[in-house]
Write an enzyme that holds these catalytic residues in place. Structure first.
Site, PDB file in Angstrom:
ATOM      1  N   LYS A 262       0.839  -0.834  -0.160  1.00 12.75           N
ATOM      2  CA  LYS A 262      -0.121   0.252  -0.651  1.00 12.75           C
ATOM      3  C   LYS A 262       0.956   0.901   0.431  1.00 12.75           C
ATOM      4  O   LYS A 262       1.942   1.483   0.478  1.00 12.75           O
ATOM      5  CB  LYS A 262      -0.594  -0.051   1.594  1.00 12.75           C
ATOM      6  CG  LYS A 262      -1.597   1.060   1.269  1.00 12.75           C
ATOM      7  CD  LYS A 262      -2.964   1.996   2.720  1.00 12.75           C
ATOM      8  CE  LYS A 262      -3.042   2.758   3.203  1.00 12.75           C
ATOM      9  NZ  LYS A 262      -3.247   3.209   4.592  1.00 12.75           N
ATOM     10  N   ASP A 267      -2.753  10.522   3.133  1.00 12.37           N
ATOM     11  CA  ASP A 267      -4.059  10.406   3.533  1.00 12.37           C
ATOM     12  C   ASP A 267      -4.407  11.500   4.368  1.00 12.37           C
ATOM     13  O   ASP A 267      -4.086  11.757   5.623  1.00 12.37           O
ATOM     14  CB  ASP A 267      -4.093   8.731   3.903  1.00 12.37           C
ATOM     15  CG  ASP A 267      -4.796   8.663   4.394  1.00 12.37           C
ATOM     16  OD1 ASP A 267      -6.234   8.787   3.496  1.00 12.37           O
ATOM     17  OD2 ASP A 267      -5.619   7.243   5.235  1.00 12.37           O
ATOM     18  N   LYS A 274      -9.973  12.971   8.135  1.00  8.15           N
ATOM     19  CA  LYS A 274      -9.285  12.426   9.735  1.00  8.15           C
ATOM     20  C   LYS A 274      -9.054  14.665  10.086  1.00  8.15           C
ATOM     21  O   LYS A 274      -9.059  15.391  10.319  1.00  8.15           O
ATOM     22  CB  LYS A 274      -7.609  12.252   9.489  1.00  8.15           C
ATOM     23  CG  LYS A 274      -7.217  10.272   8.560  1.00  8.15           C
ATOM     24  CD  LYS A 274      -5.776  10.686   8.590  1.00  8.15           C
ATOM     25  CE  LYS A 274      -5.821   9.291   7.135  1.00  8.15           C
ATOM     26  NZ  LYS A 274      -6.157   8.037   8.906  1.00  8.15           N
ATOM     27  N   ASP A 285       1.989   6.746   4.878  1.00 11.06           N
ATOM     28  CA  ASP A 285       0.601   5.923   4.715  1.00 11.06           C
ATOM     29  C   ASP A 285       1.528   4.846   3.957  1.00 11.06           C
ATOM     30  O   ASP A 285       0.413   4.468   3.587  1.00 11.06           O
ATOM     31  CB  ASP A 285      -0.268   6.376   4.921  1.00 11.06           C
ATOM     32  CG  ASP A 285      -1.360   5.397   4.962  1.00 11.06           C
ATOM     33  OD1 ASP A 285      -1.741   4.272   5.797  1.00 11.06           O
ATOM     34  OD2 ASP A 285      -2.735   5.576   4.862  1.00 11.06           O
ATOM     35  N   ASP A 344     -12.097   7.177   4.507  1.00 13.28           N
ATOM     36  CA  ASP A 344     -10.645   6.652   4.837  1.00 13.28           C
ATOM     37  C   ASP A 344     -10.545   5.496   5.092  1.00 13.28           C
ATOM     38  O   ASP A 344      -9.390   5.507   5.352  1.00 13.28           O
ATOM     39  CB  ASP A 344     -10.857   7.491   6.372  1.00 13.28           C
ATOM     40  CG  ASP A 344      -9.109   7.429   6.760  1.00 13.28           C
ATOM     41  OD1 ASP A 344      -8.374   7.792   6.251  1.00 13.28           O
ATOM     42  OD2 ASP A 344      -9.397   7.830   8.271  1.00 13.28           O
ATOM     43  N   GLU A 346      -9.601   3.620   2.047  1.00 11.85           N
ATOM     44  CA  GLU A 346      -8.800   3.666   1.404  1.00 11.85           C
ATOM     45  C   GLU A 346      -7.184   2.530   1.025  1.00 11.85           C
ATOM     46  O   GLU A 346      -7.906   2.650  -0.178  1.00 11.85           O
ATOM     47  CB  GLU A 346      -8.253   5.609   0.601  1.00 11.85           C
ATOM     48  CG  GLU A 346      -6.838   5.340   1.538  1.00 11.85           C
ATOM     49  CD  GLU A 346      -6.529   5.280   2.587  1.00 11.85           C
ATOM     50  OE1 GLU A 346      -5.294   5.147   3.334  1.00 11.85           O
ATOM     51  OE2 GLU A 346      -6.929   6.627   3.625  1.00 11.85           O
ATOM     52  N   ARG A 348      -7.374  -0.333   1.194  1.00 11.14           N
ATOM     53  CA  ARG A 348      -8.097  -1.671   0.608  1.00 11.14           C
ATOM     54  C   ARG A 348      -8.507  -1.574  -0.713  1.00 11.14           C
ATOM     55  O   ARG A 348      -8.176  -3.049  -1.303  1.00 11.14           O
ATOM     56  CB  ARG A 348      -9.071  -1.499   1.946  1.00 11.14           C
ATOM     57  CG  ARG A 348     -10.584  -1.454   2.024  1.00 11.14           C
ATOM     58  CD  ARG A 348     -10.832  -1.424   3.651  1.00 11.14           C
ATOM     59  NE  ARG A 348     -10.551  -0.797   4.276  1.00 11.14           N
ATOM     60  CZ  ARG A 348     -10.486  -0.778   5.328  1.00 11.14           C
ATOM     61  NH1 ARG A 348     -11.941  -1.699   5.804  1.00 11.14           N
ATOM     62  NH2 ARG A 348     -10.098  -0.902   6.752  1.00 11.14           N
TER      63      ARG A 348
END
Length: 498
Positions: A262, A267, A274, A285, A344, A346, A348
């Site tokens: 990933k 993010d 967030k 991230d 959020d 995201e 996956r």
């Protein structure tokens, strides 16, 4: 620039300058070569130990400046405790390196314990730990102390009984170290520097080691139907990328092992934004993608006898007028439709398309994905273990063993149909969250599993607690840990090389 120690091996002899590091047990006993090497200074150690109440227990040290009878500026005596209890020489090397100040620009470790010299493998592990510990990331500091400047020029010599054997043993380890440090560099970079296109560009350095690198831009991924991945990045000014890296060190035509990362370069949470507190940490991230790049570097540099592919999905999750919304439905590359409940969740979505692509194109022996995916896994496991979800017991067991051996530990978590029901959608084939706080790391893994061919052994590693801002230890004092490179290299070396 990144500070990293220059390392070499030499014979068991006393240096004429710098710092000298020797080891003793909890009885203040030295090895025979060490005792001869330090000469009269051994009596000084006994006297100083008494006044300082130094007993040689594990993790303790005695620091003597300009010791009488030696030419060195510093003699550091490192305690190992009971010899029978010392197993981890990587950790020992890191711990001792951490006791030397940056001002100690030259150091020599005498690779001998009370029962005799370390063998080549142990000495190489000692050196590995020292190099991992020496890493710092300060390339953006314009005001640096004298010690910081000296840190750029640190050198370490490991004095060993068999120099040639130690050098050979260290060769493969050096490749892995370089992979870890590459991953740390990527994670530590700020997002305004390391956005998807720049991350993809930096993977080009792998070509020097013999890795084939392909970069897919937005148009290429649109043709592939990667709408789950592209939906995450559509609110950003920086276009998304996917990078495919291939190392062919095994038999021609043999199925590869596959690693997927990933790579959310920043993010914000998107429209489901967030909170502001600690959002700056979201530059990390992409730690899963960084690990995959570092691993591919390590495998290629040590000429691993395996066919391996590494794939990273690189996006930036930003809120703007074009951003993905809660309630949107996208069609993934697999053909499955996904209802977006929370933008959020995201990572996956990125993995859904890349995992599917990896399986369809390469038909690998196994797939392992790494992602800083959920805060829920930190609630469950803290920062000591990564969460592991797997559809194959053998792969799970091998990862667990590799984790114990490297200190990059994993803990198997459940996958079950009961959790799968939590992500069924009223309007699409699947939704991207479970709709509650319960079992968040599990439902995230269940989501990814829907895009995995169950005929292929697969493991998902949720590294939210270990990939960045993790628990610091004897071999890592960096914000970006490079976690996973040593784990996965050990897995490959132990089980998948011809």
């Amino acid at each position: 620039m990144t500070n990293a120690v220059k390392l070499g091996f030499g014979p068991l002899s006393a240096p004429a300058k710098g710092s000298l590091v020797v080891f003793c047990d909890d009885g203040l006993k030295f090895g025979p070569a060490t005792r001869k090497l330090i000469g009269a200074a051994a009596d000084l150690v006994q006297r100083a130990a008494k006044s300082e109440r130094f007993t040689g227990k594990a993790g303790s040290s005695l620091d003597l400046i300009h010791p009488e009878g030696l030419k060195v500026a510093r003699l550091l005596v490192a305690g190992i405790g009971k010899r029978s209890e010392l197993k981890d020489f990587v950790r020992l090397g890191g711990a001792v390196m951490g006791k030397l100040p940056k001002a100690a620009s030259e150091a020599t470790f005498v690779a001998e314990l009370p029962d005799g010299p370390l063998d080549a493998q142990q000495a190489a592990d000692l050196a590995q730990g020292a190099r991992l510990r020496a890493y710092t990331f300060d390339r953006y500091k314009t005001r640096r102390t004298n010690d910081d400047a000296k840190g750029d020029k640190r050198s370490l010599t490991v004095a060993v009984a068999d120099v040639a054997a130690a050098r050979r043993a260290y060769g493969a380890r050096e490749a892995v170290i370089d992979g870890v440090l590459m991953a740390r560099d990527l994670v530590n970079e700020p997002a305004n520097v390391l956005y998807p296109a720049e991350f993809a560009r930096r993977t080009g350095v792998l070509k020097k080691a013999g890795v084939a690198v392909e970069v897919f831009d937005v148009k290429a991924m649109e043709k592939l139907g990667m709408n789950a991945l592209l939906g995450v990045g559509q609110g950003s000014a920086h276009g998304s990328r996917m990078v495919v890296m291939r190392w062919n060190g095994g038999k021609k035509g043999e199925a590869p092992v596959a690693f997927i990362g990933k790579g959310v370069c920043f993010d914000t949470g998107g429209i489901s934004i967030k909170p502001a507190a600690s959002m700056e940490d979201m530059k990390g991230d992409m730690a899963g993608a960084a690990c995959v790049v570092g691993l591919m570097q390590a495998l290629a540099a040590r000429k691993a006898r395996v066919n391996a592919v590494g794939l990273v999905g690189l996006v930036e999750n930003m809120p703007d007028g074009n951003a993905q919304r809660p309630g949107d439905i996208v069609k993934s590359m697999s053909g499955q439709t996904i209802e977006i409940i929370n933008t959020d969740a995201e990572g996956r979505l990125v993995l859904a398309d890349v995992v599917w692509y990896a399986a369809q194109r390469f038909k690998p022996k196994f797939m392992i994905d790494l992602a800083t995916l959920t805060g829920a896994i930190i609630v469950a496991l803290g920062q000591e273990y990564a969460g592991m979800f797997a559809n194959n017991d053998e792969l799970s067991a091998r990862l667990t063993t590799a984790g114990e051996e490297t200190g990059e530990k994993v803990w198997r978590m459940p996958l079950a149909a009961e959790y799968d029901k939590m992500i069924d959608s009223k309007f699409a084939d699947v939704k991207n969250t479970g709709g509650s706080r319960w079992g968040g790391a599990i439902t995230a893994a269940q989501f990814i599993k829907r895009f995995v061919d169950d005929k292929i052994p697969w493991a998902h590693l949720d590294i939210a607690g270990t990939g960045f801002d993790s628990r610091q230890n004897d071999v890592n004092r960096s914000w970006g840990s490079g976690w996973g490179v040593r784990l996965l290299d050990r897995l490959v070396a132990d089980h998948y090389e011809r």
